[in-house]
Motif scaffolding. Sequence first.
Motif, PDB file in Angstrom:
ATOM      1  N   CYS A 199      -8.007   0.019   2.225  1.00 61.62           N
ATOM      2  CA  CYS A 199      -8.098  -1.446   2.120  1.00 61.62           C
ATOM      3  C   CYS A 199      -9.545  -1.931   2.087  1.00 61.62           C
ATOM      4  N   GLU A 200     -10.467  -1.081   2.476  1.00 63.87           N
ATOM      5  CA  GLU A 200     -11.882  -1.448   2.387  1.00 63.87           C
ATOM      6  C   GLU A 200     -12.285  -1.673   0.930  1.00 63.87           C
ATOM      7  N   TYR A 201     -11.531  -1.082   0.006  1.00 65.83           N
ATOM      8  CA  TYR A 201     -11.859  -1.168  -1.418  1.00 65.83           C
ATOM      9  C   TYR A 201     -10.845  -1.998  -2.192  1.00 65.83           C
ATOM     10  N   ILE A 202      -9.814  -2.514  -1.491  1.00 60.76           N
ATOM     11  CA  ILE A 202      -8.838  -3.407  -2.122  1.00 60.76           C
ATOM     12  C   ILE A 202      -8.750  -4.642  -1.247  1.00 60.76           C
ATOM     13  N   VAL A 203      -9.819  -5.375  -1.143  1.00 62.18           N
ATOM     14  CA  VAL A 203      -9.921  -6.466  -0.173  1.00 62.18           C
ATOM     15  C   VAL A 203      -9.024  -7.639  -0.512  1.00 62.18           C
ATOM     16  N   GLU A 204      -8.669  -7.795  -1.784  1.00 61.92           N
ATOM     17  CA  GLU A 204      -7.897  -8.986  -2.141  1.00 61.92           C
ATOM     18  C   GLU A 204      -6.433  -8.853  -1.761  1.00 61.92           C
ATOM     19  N   GLU A 205      -5.948  -7.652  -1.462  1.00 65.55           N
ATOM     20  CA  GLU A 205      -4.545  -7.449  -1.145  1.00 65.55           C
ATOM     21  C   GLU A 205      -4.332  -7.575   0.356  1.00 65.55           C
ATOM     22  N   GLU A 206      -3.487  -8.519   0.747  1.00 65.20           N
ATOM     23  CA  GLU A 206      -3.151  -8.676   2.151  1.00 65.20           C
ATOM     24  C   GLU A 206      -1.866  -7.927   2.510  1.00 65.20           C
ATOM     25  N   ASP A 207      -0.974  -7.763   1.548  1.00 64.06           N
ATOM     26  CA  ASP A 207       0.307  -7.126   1.793  1.00 64.06           C
ATOM     27  C   ASP A 207       0.202  -5.649   1.443  1.00 64.06           C
ATOM     28  N   VAL A 208       0.458  -4.790   2.444  1.00 57.59           N
ATOM     29  CA  VAL A 208       0.344  -3.351   2.232  1.00 57.59           C
ATOM     30  C   VAL A 208       1.334  -2.880   1.175  1.00 57.59           C
ATOM     31  N   ASP A 209       2.493  -3.537   1.120  1.00 59.13           N
ATOM     32  CA  ASP A 209       3.515  -3.123   0.164  1.00 59.13           C
ATOM     33  C   ASP A 209       3.059  -3.299  -1.278  1.00 59.13           C
ATOM     34  N   ARG A 210       2.026  -4.080  -1.498  1.00 61.06           N
ATOM     35  CA  ARG A 210       1.553  -4.304  -2.861  1.00 61.06           C
ATOM     36  C   ARG A 210       0.284  -3.513  -3.184  1.00 61.06           C
ATOM     37  N   LEU A 211      -0.126  -2.640  -2.278  1.00 60.93           N
ATOM     38  CA  LEU A 211      -1.322  -1.850  -2.521  1.00 60.93           C
ATOM     39  C   LEU A 211      -1.098  -0.908  -3.698  1.00 60.93           C
ATOM     40  N   ASN A 212      -2.055  -0.867  -4.581  1.00 60.29           N
ATOM     41  CA  ASN A 212      -1.981   0.020  -5.744  1.00 60.29           C
ATOM     42  C   ASN A 212      -3.297   0.774  -5.834  1.00 60.29           C
ATOM     43  N   ILE A 213      -3.277   2.020  -5.421  1.00 58.75           N
ATOM     44  CA  ILE A 213      -4.541   2.764  -5.359  1.00 58.75           C
ATOM     45  C   ILE A 213      -5.009   3.213  -6.733  1.00 58.75           C
ATOM     46  N   SER A 214      -4.207   2.977  -7.773  1.00 63.77           N
ATOM     47  CA  SER A 214      -4.655   3.342  -9.119  1.00 63.77           C
ATOM     48  C   SER A 214      -5.854   2.506  -9.545  1.00 63.77           C
ATOM     49  N   GLY A 266      -8.843  -6.448  19.448  1.00 66.68           N
ATOM     50  CA  GLY A 266      -8.622  -6.424  18.009  1.00 66.68           C
ATOM     51  C   GLY A 266      -9.928  -6.319  17.245  1.00 66.68           C
ATOM     52  N   ILE A 267      -9.861  -5.675  16.095  1.00 67.63           N
ATOM     53  CA  ILE A 267     -11.045  -5.441  15.266  1.00 67.63           C
ATOM     54  C   ILE A 267     -10.887  -6.216  13.960  1.00 67.63           C
ATOM     55  N   PRO A 268     -11.876  -7.013  13.560  1.00 69.61           N
ATOM     56  CA  PRO A 268     -11.786  -7.717  12.280  1.00 69.61           C
ATOM     57  C   PRO A 268     -11.628  -6.732  11.124  1.00 69.61           C
ATOM     58  N   LYS A 269     -10.865  -7.126  10.127  1.00 65.66           N
ATOM     59  CA  LYS A 269     -10.547  -6.229   9.007  1.00 65.66           C
ATOM     60  C   LYS A 269     -11.781  -5.702   8.291  1.00 65.66           C
ATOM     61  N   PRO A 270     -12.841  -6.506   8.025  1.00 64.51           N
ATOM     62  CA  PRO A 270     -13.979  -5.974   7.269  1.00 64.51           C
ATOM     63  C   PRO A 270     -14.703  -4.821   7.958  1.00 64.51           C
ATOM     64  N   VAL A 271     -14.692  -4.783   9.298  1.00 65.31           N
ATOM     65  CA  VAL A 271     -15.427  -3.735  10.006  1.00 65.31           C
ATOM     66  C   VAL A 271     -14.495  -2.705  10.634  1.00 65.31           C
ATOM     67  N   ARG A 272     -13.204  -2.826  10.404  1.00 64.61           N
ATOM     68  CA  ARG A 272     -12.255  -1.890  11.034  1.00 64.61           C
ATOM     69  C   ARG A 272     -12.458  -0.446  10.572  1.00 64.61           C
ATOM     70  N   VAL A 315      -8.355   1.936  -7.591  1.00 67.42           N
ATOM     71  CA  VAL A 315      -9.523   2.422  -6.857  1.00 67.42           C
ATOM     72  C   VAL A 315     -10.110   3.625  -7.589  1.00 67.42           C
ATOM     73  N   PRO A 316     -11.422   3.700  -7.737  1.00 70.55           N
ATOM     74  CA  PRO A 316     -12.035   4.854  -8.413  1.00 70.55           C
ATOM     75  C   PRO A 316     -11.631   6.176  -7.766  1.00 70.55           C
ATOM     76  N   ALA A 317     -11.495   7.197  -8.578  1.00 70.20           N
ATOM     77  CA  ALA A 317     -11.028   8.498  -8.089  1.00 70.20           C
ATOM     78  C   ALA A 317     -11.944   9.062  -7.010  1.00 70.20           C
ATOM     79  N   GLU A 318     -13.235   8.882  -7.157  1.00 71.70           N
ATOM     80  CA  GLU A 318     -14.175   9.413  -6.160  1.00 71.70           C
ATOM     81  C   GLU A 318     -13.993   8.729  -4.814  1.00 71.70           C
ATOM     82  N   VAL A 319     -13.721   7.428  -4.840  1.00 75.75           N
ATOM     83  CA  VAL A 319     -13.476   6.694  -3.592  1.00 75.75           C
ATOM     84  C   VAL A 319     -12.205   7.193  -2.923  1.00 75.75           C
ATOM     85  N   VAL A 320     -11.158   7.412  -3.715  1.00 77.07           N
ATOM     86  CA  VAL A 320      -9.901   7.908  -3.158  1.00 77.07           C
ATOM     87  C   VAL A 320     -10.092   9.281  -2.522  1.00 77.07           C
ATOM     88  N   ARG A 321     -10.889  10.131  -3.136  1.00 76.37           N
ATOM     89  CA  ARG A 321     -11.185  11.450  -2.558  1.00 76.37           C
ATOM     90  C   ARG A 321     -11.853  11.316  -1.204  1.00 76.37           C
TER      91      ARG A 321
END
Length: 494
Positions: A335-350, A222-228, A352-358
């Motif tokens: 998830c590297e840029y939405i560290v506070e969210e543990e539940d994938v179902d609640r991820l909101n990429i809006s 297993g790989i820790p989440k911060p370095v995955r 995240v900055p547009a350049e990061v999403v690209r």
Amino acid sequence: MASDGARKQFWKRSTSKVPGSIQHVYGAQHPPFDPLLHSTLLKSTPKVPTTPVKAKRVSTFQEFESNTSDAWDAGEDDDELLAMAAQSLNTEVVMETAHRVLRNHSQQQGRPAPQQVPTPEPELQPVAEPPPALIGDLRLVKSVSESHTSCAAESASDPVPLQRSQSLPHSATVTLGGMPEPSTLGSSALSEREASRLDKFKQLLAEPNTDLEELRKLSWSGIPKPVRPMTWKLLSGYLPANVERRPATLQRKQKEYFAFIEHYYDSRNDEVHQDTYRQIHIDIPRMSPEALILQPKVTEIFERILFIWAIRHPASGYVQGINDLVTPFFVVFICEYIVEEEDVDRLNISRVPAEVVRNVEADTYWCMSKLLDGIQDNYTFAQPGIQMKVKMLEELVSRIDEPVHQHLDQHEVRYLQFAFRWMNNLLMRELPLHCTIRLWDTYQSEPEGFSHFHLYVCAAFLVRWRKEILEERDFQTHRVPSSAGKLKSTDQLN
């Protein structure tokens, strides 16, 4: 990495054309010793006959299964034992043992033993603070059974009611001034364990040239989440091991991907590509998790990734099933840029900055492409790769669990009926997303993990559910257990 001759994949060491001759894999090279799992090793060795006979090889799949039984644990066996000990130890036994140690120590020092504090039935009272001179030696005995043995002479008339012996790891020491809560004790040790593993990953990734062989070994459990995110990019072959070359490689590959978008994506409405784009557009809303996929921005990203891959791989084009393989990479990288969210179902990429999403979109495309490069025959005409892997799974199960194989054959259940989707979607439809991500940690740490090693995971599911399978008599109308532990009808597995 080591040469192919020095570290050949364990499923290819045998001359057999099908898997089954299991050797050690990364996660099983140094398995932690668990007395519960390896109790047979403590028994006396049987007498060897004088007449030399050819040793009969034990079933290698069972060896592999037992040696890697901790692969899905959050930590290692030490963490599990620590949490178990903290929750299972009888408090009265612990306090009685502590008093005996104090009494014994006081007798050796020539001092009167501290008076034992009575323990009421409903609740335990804290022990009186010991004399200052004794504080340095006050530690909880490692094992209740050990303390019982050491104090046997003076406790013959007052035996300790030991119901079960449970040892604590060496690191678990607590003062007698107060007993910590079991949950605190377990989570503290687990945090230390996770912090230690995270440090190892960070040290490897920060080296001028990352040792990929060592990174694979470390990633198997297993790989820790911060370095995955970075670890997946390295293990998939997307980024180089040299740390100085990574930024330039990322910039070049991301620029290359968006050049593909500019060149190809407008052709999605052309007559020659209409069917491909239409099928992608239909399949994406059926994916999971719905809360993520149904976000318009995510839908657009997945459509671009899948369409560009199909255009650039005309030998297979787009095939249903490929769409599921995008999600794990995208979720891990975003998830590297939405560290506070543990539940994938609640991820909101809006957020995240547009350049990061690209950049995440480009990284997802290239890593998915690397994965599909190893299993592309699964998606070419007539899908010969899947046909072959299902046949290999059937032969593997026939050797490691013949009763299950015969039972399926007796009731005319063909492996292709239920295992086709296992190979086509890599179990994405059978497992929750967080389990898939954990499983892919191991897949990426194994050479050809998504092709050959995947067979053994599928076989392990059949062995895990063998009791239910053997009890089933009507596979057409009754329900059978899926690999995720839920119940699904057989028509859903086709």
